[in-house]
Design a protein around this motif. Sequence first.
Motif, mmCIF file in Angstrom:
data_model
loop_
_atom_site.group_PDB
_atom_site.id
_atom_site.type_symbol
_atom_site.label_atom_id
_atom_site.label_comp_id
_atom_site.label_asym_id
_atom_site.label_seq_id
_atom_site.Cartn_x
_atom_site.Cartn_y
_atom_site.Cartn_z
ATOM 1 N N CYS A 95 7.205 -4.653 0.668
ATOM 2 C CA CYS A 95 6.404 -5.851 0.383
ATOM 3 C C CYS A 95 7.240 -6.951 -0.254
ATOM 4 C CB CYS A 95 5.206 -5.509 -0.489
ATOM 5 S SG CYS A 95 3.916 -4.660 0.424
ATOM 6 N N VAL A 103 3.599 -6.013 -5.113
ATOM 7 C CA VAL A 103 2.332 -5.276 -5.132
ATOM 8 C C VAL A 103 2.278 -4.263 -6.279
ATOM 9 C CG1 VAL A 103 1.818 -5.560 -2.680
ATOM 10 C CG2 VAL A 103 3.115 -3.575 -3.429
ATOM 11 N N SER A 111 -5.172 -0.217 -6.726
ATOM 12 C CA SER A 111 -4.862 -1.455 -6.031
ATOM 13 C C SER A 111 -5.580 -1.395 -4.693
ATOM 14 C CB SER A 111 -3.348 -1.578 -5.817
ATOM 15 O OG SER A 111 -3.065 -2.543 -4.832
ATOM 16 N N GLU A 112 -6.423 -2.370 -4.438
ATOM 17 C CA GLU A 112 -7.193 -2.374 -3.196
ATOM 18 C C GLU A 112 -6.279 -2.340 -1.977
ATOM 19 O OE1 GLU A 112 -11.182 -4.598 -2.233
ATOM 20 O OE2 GLU A 112 -9.492 -5.968 -1.878
ATOM 21 N N TYR A 113 -5.183 -3.081 -2.032
ATOM 22 C CA TYR A 113 -4.244 -3.120 -0.916
ATOM 23 C C TYR A 113 -3.579 -1.758 -0.705
ATOM 24 C CZ TYR A 113 -0.296 -4.574 1.983
ATOM 25 O OH TYR A 113 0.634 -4.674 2.990
ATOM 26 N N SER A 116 -6.011 0.860 0.441
ATOM 27 C CA SER A 116 -6.377 0.652 1.843
ATOM 28 C C SER A 116 -5.305 1.184 2.785
ATOM 29 C CB SER A 116 -6.630 -0.836 2.123
ATOM 30 O OG SER A 116 -7.768 -1.280 1.429
ATOM 31 N N CYS A 151 -10.943 -1.180 5.880
ATOM 32 C CA CYS A 151 -9.516 -1.195 5.511
ATOM 33 C C CYS A 151 -8.768 -2.274 6.287
ATOM 34 C CB CYS A 151 -8.861 0.152 5.787
ATOM 35 S SG CYS A 151 -9.305 1.445 4.643
ATOM 36 N N LYS A 154 -9.353 -5.683 4.824
ATOM 37 C CA LYS A 154 -8.625 -5.876 3.561
ATOM 38 C C LYS A 154 -7.137 -6.078 3.813
ATOM 39 C CE LYS A 154 -11.905 -3.212 0.843
ATOM 40 N NZ LYS A 154 -12.196 -1.899 0.269
ATOM 41 N N LEU A 155 -6.552 -5.233 4.664
ATOM 42 C CA LEU A 155 -5.118 -5.316 4.931
ATOM 43 C C LEU A 155 -4.745 -6.608 5.652
ATOM 44 C CD1 LEU A 155 -4.490 -1.611 5.958
ATOM 45 C CD2 LEU A 155 -3.783 -2.722 3.823
ATOM 46 N N TYR A 158 -5.161 -9.617 3.272
ATOM 47 C CA TYR A 158 -4.044 -9.721 2.332
ATOM 48 C C TYR A 158 -2.816 -10.320 3.022
ATOM 49 C CZ TYR A 158 -0.503 -8.402 -1.105
ATOM 50 O OH TYR A 158 0.524 -8.436 -2.008
ATOM 51 N N THR A 159 -2.498 -9.804 4.208
ATOM 52 C CA THR A 159 -1.330 -10.294 4.947
ATOM 53 C C THR A 159 -1.492 -11.755 5.323
ATOM 54 O OG1 THR A 159 -0.985 -8.073 5.825
ATOM 55 C CG2 THR A 159 0.153 -9.856 6.946
#
Length: 191
Positions: A95, A103, A111-113, A116, A151, A154-155, A158-159
Amino acid sequence: VEKVISGSKNLEKSPGYEFLKPWLGDGLLLSKGAKWHKHRKIITPTFHYGILESFCDIFAEKSKILIDKLDVHCGTGVPFNIYTYITRVTLDIICEAAMGTTVNAQEKVNSEYVDSIYLIAELIMRRLFRPWLHPTFIYKWSSDYRRYDDCLKKLHGYTRDVIEKRRTSRMGNLQNFRRNNRLAFLDLLLE
Protein backbone atom coordinates in the motif's frame (compact mmCIF):
# COMPACT_ATOMS: atom_id res chain seq x y z
CA VAL A 1 9.83 -24.90 -24.20
CA GLU A 2 11.46 -21.48 -23.81
CA LYS A 3 9.45 -20.12 -26.76
CA VAL A 4 6.18 -21.29 -25.22
CA ILE A 5 6.98 -20.10 -21.70
CA SER A 6 8.42 -16.71 -22.67
CA GLY A 7 5.72 -15.88 -25.21
CA SER A 8 2.60 -13.94 -24.28
CA LYS A 9 0.36 -15.78 -26.75
CA ASN A 10 -0.15 -18.92 -24.63
CA LEU A 11 -0.68 -17.33 -21.23
CA GLU A 12 -3.84 -18.96 -19.99
CA LYS A 13 -4.96 -18.71 -16.40
CA SER A 14 -6.83 -21.50 -14.67
CA PRO A 15 -10.61 -21.04 -14.36
CA GLY A 16 -10.29 -20.19 -10.64
CA TYR A 17 -8.71 -16.86 -11.55
CA GLU A 18 -12.09 -15.73 -12.88
CA PHE A 19 -13.25 -15.40 -9.26
CA LEU A 20 -10.58 -12.71 -8.72
CA LYS A 21 -11.60 -10.53 -11.67
CA PRO A 22 -14.39 -8.58 -9.96
CA TRP A 23 -11.88 -7.60 -7.26
CA LEU A 24 -8.59 -7.21 -9.16
CA GLY A 25 -9.88 -6.43 -12.64
CA ASP A 26 -8.32 -7.57 -15.87
CA GLY A 27 -4.85 -6.09 -15.35
CA LEU A 28 -1.40 -7.65 -15.49
CA LEU A 29 -2.14 -10.41 -13.00
CA LEU A 30 -5.26 -11.75 -14.71
CA SER A 31 -5.04 -10.69 -18.35
CA LYS A 32 -3.55 -12.75 -21.13
CA GLY A 33 -2.20 -12.45 -24.67
CA ALA A 34 -1.92 -9.01 -26.25
CA LYS A 35 -3.58 -7.27 -23.29
CA TRP A 36 -1.09 -8.83 -20.86
CA HIS A 37 1.81 -7.87 -23.11
CA LYS A 38 0.59 -4.27 -23.39
CA HIS A 39 0.15 -3.92 -19.60
CA ARG A 40 3.52 -5.51 -18.93
CA LYS A 41 5.19 -3.09 -21.33
CA ILE A 42 3.64 -0.14 -19.51
CA ILE A 43 4.53 -1.40 -16.03
CA THR A 44 8.03 -2.83 -16.64
CA PRO A 45 9.90 0.52 -16.46
CA THR A 46 8.51 1.14 -12.97
CA PHE A 47 10.35 -1.96 -11.73
CA HIS A 48 13.75 -0.57 -12.64
CA TYR A 49 16.39 -1.32 -9.99
CA GLY A 50 16.85 2.37 -9.18
CA ILE A 51 13.13 2.86 -8.56
CA LEU A 52 12.81 -0.30 -6.47
CA GLU A 53 15.87 0.70 -4.46
CA SER A 54 14.13 3.94 -3.47
CA PHE A 55 11.55 1.89 -1.58
CA CYS A 56 14.11 0.17 0.67
CA ASP A 57 13.33 2.52 3.57
CA ILE A 58 9.68 1.40 3.44
CA PHE A 59 10.76 -2.25 3.37
CA ALA A 60 13.05 -1.65 6.36
CA GLU A 61 10.49 0.37 8.33
CA LYS A 62 7.69 -2.16 7.87
CA SER A 63 10.04 -5.10 8.46
CA LYS A 64 11.14 -3.54 11.77
CA ILE A 65 7.50 -3.49 12.89
CA LEU A 66 7.21 -7.16 11.85
CA ILE A 67 10.31 -8.09 13.84
CA ASP A 68 8.94 -6.31 16.91
CA LYS A 69 5.64 -8.21 16.54
CA LEU A 70 7.40 -11.57 16.10
CA ASP A 71 9.79 -10.88 18.99
CA VAL A 72 6.89 -11.46 21.40
CA HIS A 73 6.87 -15.12 20.36
CA CYS A 74 10.62 -15.72 20.60
CA GLY A 75 11.70 -18.16 23.25
CA THR A 76 8.14 -19.04 24.30
CA GLY A 77 8.17 -22.44 22.66
CA VAL A 78 4.51 -21.87 21.78
CA PRO A 79 3.65 -22.42 18.11
CA PHE A 80 1.90 -19.54 16.35
CA ASN A 81 0.51 -18.83 12.91
CA ILE A 82 2.88 -16.56 10.98
CA TYR A 83 0.42 -16.10 8.10
CA THR A 84 -1.29 -13.03 9.57
CA TYR A 85 2.02 -11.35 10.32
CA ILE A 86 3.38 -11.92 6.82
CA THR A 87 0.20 -10.85 5.04
CA ARG A 88 -0.05 -7.68 7.14
CA VAL A 89 3.56 -6.62 6.56
CA THR A 90 3.08 -7.33 2.86
CA LEU A 91 -0.07 -5.22 2.80
CA ASP A 92 1.71 -2.36 4.59
CA ILE A 93 4.60 -2.45 2.11
CA ILE A 94 2.42 -2.77 -0.99
CA CYS A 95 0.00 0.00 0.00
CA GLU A 96 2.75 2.47 0.84
CA ALA A 97 5.03 1.63 -2.08
CA ALA A 98 2.30 1.16 -4.67
CA MET A 99 -0.37 3.65 -3.64
CA GLY A 100 1.59 6.04 -1.44
CA THR A 101 -0.88 5.50 1.38
CA THR A 102 -0.37 4.12 4.86
CA VAL A 103 -2.82 1.49 6.09
CA ASN A 104 -0.94 0.46 9.24
CA ALA A 105 -2.14 -3.12 8.80
CA GLN A 106 0.37 -4.37 11.37
CA GLU A 107 -0.58 -1.79 14.00
CA LYS A 108 -4.35 -1.51 13.63
CA VAL A 109 -6.41 -4.27 15.12
CA ASN A 110 -9.58 -3.25 13.29
CA SER A 111 -9.35 -1.74 9.84
CA GLU A 112 -12.27 -1.94 7.44
CA TYR A 113 -9.91 -2.08 4.47
CA VAL A 114 -7.65 -4.80 5.90
CA ASP A 115 -10.60 -6.80 7.23
CA SER A 116 -12.23 -6.61 3.79
CA ILE A 117 -9.10 -7.99 2.12
CA TYR A 118 -9.00 -10.95 4.50
CA LEU A 119 -12.73 -11.60 4.12
CA ILE A 120 -12.80 -11.39 0.33
CA ALA A 121 -9.82 -13.76 0.11
CA GLU A 122 -11.65 -16.20 2.39
CA LEU A 123 -14.86 -15.90 0.35
CA ILE A 124 -13.00 -16.51 -2.92
CA MET A 125 -11.38 -19.64 -1.47
CA ARG A 126 -14.73 -20.87 -0.15
CA ARG A 127 -16.23 -20.44 -3.60
CA LEU A 128 -13.28 -22.15 -5.24
CA PHE A 129 -13.74 -25.25 -3.07
CA ARG A 130 -17.52 -25.36 -3.54
CA PRO A 131 -18.13 -26.27 -7.18
CA TRP A 132 -21.87 -25.65 -6.88
CA LEU A 133 -21.02 -21.95 -6.29
CA HIS A 134 -18.86 -21.64 -9.42
CA PRO A 135 -21.67 -20.51 -11.74
CA THR A 136 -22.14 -16.77 -11.09
CA PHE A 137 -25.93 -16.92 -11.43
CA ILE A 138 -26.03 -19.40 -8.51
CA TYR A 139 -23.34 -17.62 -6.47
CA LYS A 140 -25.31 -14.36 -6.59
CA TRP A 141 -28.11 -16.04 -4.60
CA SER A 142 -25.78 -17.12 -1.78
CA SER A 143 -25.16 -15.31 1.52
CA ASP A 144 -21.45 -15.39 0.67
CA TYR A 145 -22.12 -13.25 -2.39
CA ARG A 146 -23.73 -10.50 -0.30
CA ARG A 147 -20.62 -10.39 1.91
CA TYR A 148 -18.37 -10.58 -1.16
CA ASP A 149 -20.22 -7.70 -2.83
CA ASP A 150 -19.96 -5.62 0.35
CA CYS A 151 -16.19 -6.26 0.47
CA LEU A 152 -15.84 -5.30 -3.19
CA LYS A 153 -17.60 -2.00 -2.57
CA LYS A 154 -15.31 -1.19 0.36
CA LEU A 155 -12.12 -2.21 -1.44
CA HIS A 156 -12.95 -0.46 -4.70
CA GLY A 157 -14.17 2.60 -2.82
CA TYR A 158 -10.91 2.85 -0.90
CA THR A 159 -8.83 2.42 -4.07
CA ARG A 160 -10.90 4.99 -5.98
CA ASP A 161 -10.52 7.47 -3.12
CA VAL A 162 -6.73 7.02 -3.05
CA ILE A 163 -6.45 7.42 -6.84
CA GLU A 164 -8.73 10.45 -6.91
CA LYS A 165 -6.88 12.17 -4.06
CA ARG A 166 -3.54 11.51 -5.77
CA ARG A 167 -4.84 12.71 -9.13
CA THR A 168 -6.32 15.88 -7.64
CA SER A 169 -3.30 16.65 -5.50
CA ARG A 170 -0.89 16.02 -8.37
CA MET A 171 -2.47 18.85 -10.31
CA GLY A 172 -0.83 21.23 -7.83
CA ASN A 173 2.75 20.14 -7.49
CA LEU A 174 4.35 16.76 -8.20
CA GLN A 175 7.10 17.49 -5.68
CA ASN A 176 4.54 17.18 -2.86
CA PHE A 177 4.51 13.43 -3.47
CA ARG A 178 8.21 12.87 -3.36
CA ARG A 179 9.24 11.32 -0.10
CA ASN A 180 12.99 10.88 0.03
CA ASN A 181 13.02 11.66 -3.70
CA ARG A 182 10.67 8.77 -4.46
CA LEU A 183 7.31 8.56 -6.21
CA ALA A 184 4.77 5.91 -5.30
CA PHE A 185 4.02 3.30 -7.97
CA LEU A 186 0.60 4.94 -8.47
CA ASP A 187 2.28 8.29 -9.21
CA LEU A 188 4.53 6.64 -11.77
CA LEU A 189 1.48 5.12 -13.47
CA LEU A 190 -0.44 8.41 -13.36
CA GLU A 191 2.58 10.15 -14.84
